[in-house]
Design an enzyme around this catalytic site. Structure first.
Site, PDB file in Angstrom:
ATOM      1  N   ASP A 125       0.813  -1.233  -0.090  1.00 12.05           N
ATOM      2  CA  ASP A 125       0.010  -0.346   0.257  1.00 12.05           C
ATOM      3  C   ASP A 125       1.140   1.000   0.085  1.00 12.05           C
ATOM      4  O   ASP A 125       1.961   1.616   0.347  1.00 12.05           O
ATOM      5  CB  ASP A 125      -0.441   0.199   1.221  1.00 12.05           C
ATOM      6  CG  ASP A 125      -2.019   1.029   0.832  1.00 12.05           C
ATOM      7  OD1 ASP A 125      -1.544   2.149   1.268  1.00 12.05           O
ATOM      8  OD2 ASP A 125      -3.407   0.751   1.798  1.00 12.05           O
ATOM      9  N   ILE A 126       0.383   2.094  -0.828  1.00 11.44           N
ATOM     10  CA  ILE A 126       1.501   2.756  -0.613  1.00 11.44           C
ATOM     11  C   ILE A 126       1.572   5.046   0.111  1.00 11.44           C
ATOM     12  O   ILE A 126       1.928   5.675   0.045  1.00 11.44           O
ATOM     13  CB  ILE A 126       1.475   4.081  -2.498  1.00 11.44           C
ATOM     14  CG1 ILE A 126      -0.067   3.917  -2.828  1.00 11.44           C
ATOM     15  CG2 ILE A 126       1.801   3.134  -3.239  1.00 11.44           C
ATOM     16  CD1 ILE A 126      -0.280   5.236  -3.613  1.00 11.44           C
TER      17      ILE A 126
ATOM     18  N   GLY B  57     -13.311  -1.522   1.345  1.00 12.47           N
ATOM     19  CA  GLY B  57     -13.856  -1.886  -0.068  1.00 12.47           C
ATOM     20  C   GLY B  57     -14.441  -0.575  -0.467  1.00 12.47           C
ATOM     21  O   GLY B  57     -15.006  -0.289  -1.613  1.00 12.47           O
TER      22      GLY B  57
ATOM     23  N   HIS C 264      -6.582  -5.886   3.288  1.00 14.15           N
ATOM     24  CA  HIS C 264      -5.610  -5.331   3.458  1.00 14.15           C
ATOM     25  C   HIS C 264      -5.404  -6.173   4.210  1.00 14.15           C
ATOM     26  O   HIS C 264      -5.623  -6.977   5.382  1.00 14.15           O
ATOM     27  CB  HIS C 264      -5.917  -3.796   4.394  1.00 14.15           C
ATOM     28  CG  HIS C 264      -6.496  -2.700   3.656  1.00 14.15           C
ATOM     29  ND1 HIS C 264      -5.695  -2.090   2.961  1.00 14.15           N
ATOM     30  CD2 HIS C 264      -8.466  -2.618   3.401  1.00 14.15           C
ATOM     31  CE1 HIS C 264      -6.790  -0.779   1.988  1.00 14.15           C
ATOM     32  NE2 HIS C 264      -7.558  -1.207   2.456  1.00 14.15           N
TER      33      HIS C 264
ATOM     34  N   HIS D   7     -11.060  -5.539  -2.533  1.00  8.96           N
ATOM     35  CA  HIS D   7      -8.933  -5.741  -2.005  1.00  8.96           C
ATOM     36  C   HIS D   7      -9.233  -6.269  -0.836  1.00  8.96           C
ATOM     37  O   HIS D   7      -9.767  -5.948   0.034  1.00  8.96           O
ATOM     38  CB  HIS D   7      -8.376  -4.701  -2.572  1.00  8.96           C
ATOM     39  CG  HIS D   7      -9.110  -3.462  -2.350  1.00  8.96           C
ATOM     40  ND1 HIS D   7      -9.592  -2.936  -2.322  1.00  8.96           N
ATOM     41  CD2 HIS D   7      -8.387  -2.289  -1.232  1.00  8.96           C
ATOM     42  CE1 HIS D   7      -9.858  -2.052  -1.847  1.00  8.96           C
ATOM     43  NE2 HIS D   7      -9.218  -1.785  -0.620  1.00  8.96           N
TER      44      HIS D   7
END
Length: 129
Positions: free
Chosen positions: A29-30, A86, A95, A93
């Protein structure tokens, strides 16, 4: 219009890849909550996790387990937290977040900042597990 995650799957946008197979992809994750915060996505763009067929959903969870075990070896922590929110990107996705306290998985807290070089090193450390 393809989601940002589909654009990552199609290699139109770079990512710090952690793992990948024919159906799923995991990358950092950025805007992480913790060092090693990883997103696991389905390569098929479906918005809501429960709209996937049973085989894809179970495959996603098994892929998350594989990545989560690598992540826990690479980043010292008590547990790997798992969250499916979501709402931020209309593409399934999950986490995976290294955590030592309950607050480590609080999405309201300030996100960490890592340079591209630091993210590349973290991804490499996870891949090598």
């Amino acid at each position: 219009m393809p989601s940002i995650f589909t654009r990552i799957v199609n290699r139109e946008i770079p990512c710090h890849l952690v793992d990948e197979d024919e159906n799923f992809m995991a990358f950092l994750d950025i805007n992480p909550l913790a060092e090693g915060h990883t997103l696991v996505i389905t390569k098929k763009e479906i918005d809501y996790i429960f709209d996937h067929d049973d085989q894809t959903l179970s495959g996603l969870m098994l892929f998350c387990k594989k990545v989560g075990l690598k992540l826990q070896k690479a980043i010292p922590c008590l547990r790997i937290g798992i969250a499916v929110v979501g709402l931020e990107v209309p593409h399934t996705h999950v986490h995976l977040i290294p955590m030592n306290t309950m607050n480590d998985i609080n999405f309201n807290k300030e996100k960490l900042k890592f340079s591209q070089e630091e993210l590349a090193q973290i991804a490499k450390k996870i891949r090598e597990q």
